[in-house]
Design an enzyme around this catalytic site. Structure first.
Site, PDB file in Angstrom:
ATOM      1  N   GLU A 136       0.771  -1.280  -0.083  1.00 37.50           N
ATOM      2  CA  GLU A 136      -0.074   0.143   0.161  1.00 37.50           C
ATOM      3  C   GLU A 136       0.857   1.199   0.086  1.00 37.50           C
ATOM      4  OE1 GLU A 136      -3.377  -2.235   2.913  1.00 37.50           O
ATOM      5  OE2 GLU A 136      -2.372  -0.439   3.380  1.00 37.50           O
ATOM      6  N   CYS A 137       0.430   2.404  -0.556  1.00 39.47           N
ATOM      7  CA  CYS A 137       0.907   3.615  -0.452  1.00 39.47           C
ATOM      8  C   CYS A 137       2.144   3.536  -1.228  1.00 39.47           C
ATOM      9  CB  CYS A 137       1.059   4.097   0.763  1.00 39.47           C
ATOM     10  SG  CYS A 137       1.287   5.855   1.427  1.00 39.47           S
ATOM     11  N   ILE A 138       3.451   4.012  -0.356  1.00 32.47           N
ATOM     12  CA  ILE A 138       4.919   4.149  -1.000  1.00 32.47           C
ATOM     13  C   ILE A 138       5.416   2.536  -0.920  1.00 32.47           C
ATOM     14  CG2 ILE A 138       5.711   4.259   1.227  1.00 32.47           C
ATOM     15  CD1 ILE A 138       6.763   6.042  -2.031  1.00 32.47           C
TER      16      ILE A 138
END
Length: 217
Positions: A135-137
């Protein structure tokens, strides 16, 4: 029998650890879908500590495992104890801790290295053909785990996407409410707070990611 999911955390707090909303949304969705989870984190010092009110660095030292324990009410283990045979899937929420503690992507970009114990855990799931959600970065680490050509997303930030592609991955632009899947690698990614403006927005892609990871398990 309920599916067992390992969740690796990178501390506590978006600017120097795990993104707390992403972690809670992930754990909530896992429970809602009848899965069981165990949180893990590396037993190591954080890169630094950030005052989340001012954004300024603080002159103190904190431990990634100890800080991550705050989010999951102390129910956490050293990532070195993670046995791939005991789990059906692995999920790694985002936050700057992924790019500062679990790796040095924040400082070296495409040339980053992933913390040895975390990399070993991720590679074990990849080698076993078990699904992984980033998720995300966190998708910035994908090529270090799955090799060149892996398909993933961090959303649509041009500079970060360029670094992801320079690492060997194929970046695919994605809206906050959706996911990107590399079927061959059994990798599912979503932008989460790389794009989300609220916890509600973040939940849309995270829920889809969790659901898909469980479906693949």
């Amino acid at each position: 029998m309920s599916k067992q999911v390992a969740v690796i955390l990178s501390g506590c707090g978006v600017f120097d650890g795990a993104e707390i909303n992403e972690v809670v949304l992930t754990l909530l969705r896992l429970e809602q879908q009848g899965a069981q989870y165990q949180c893990f984190a590396p037993d190591m010092a954080q890169h630094h500590v950030v005052n989340h009110i001012t954004g300024e660095e603080m002159s103190e030292t904190r431990n990634v495992l100890v800080e991550a324990a705050r989010i999951c009410r102390g129910a956490i283990k050293d990532v070195r104890e993670l046995d791939v045979t005991a789990f059906d899937a692995l999920i790694l929420p985002g936050g700057f801790g992924v790019a500062k503690n679990l790796s040095d992507f924040a400082f070296k970009g495409a040339e980053c290295r992933v913390q040895a114990d975390v990399l070993a855990a991720l590679k074990a799931f990849a080698a076993a053909g078990k699904p992984v959600g980033l998720e995300c970065i966190a998708p910035a680490l994908a090529a270090k785990v799955f090799g060149a050509g892996v398909v993933c997303t961090i959303g649509n930030d041009a500079d970060t996407a360029a670094a992801v592609e320079a690492s060997g991955a194929q970046h695919q632009a994605c809206v906050v409410s959706d996911i990107v899947e590399d079927a061959q690698c059994k990798l599912v990614t979503t932008p989460a707070y790389m794009l989300a403006g609220s916890i509600l927005e973040a939940s849309q892609g995270i829920n889809k990611l969790v659901d898909r990871v469980l479906a693949l398990a």
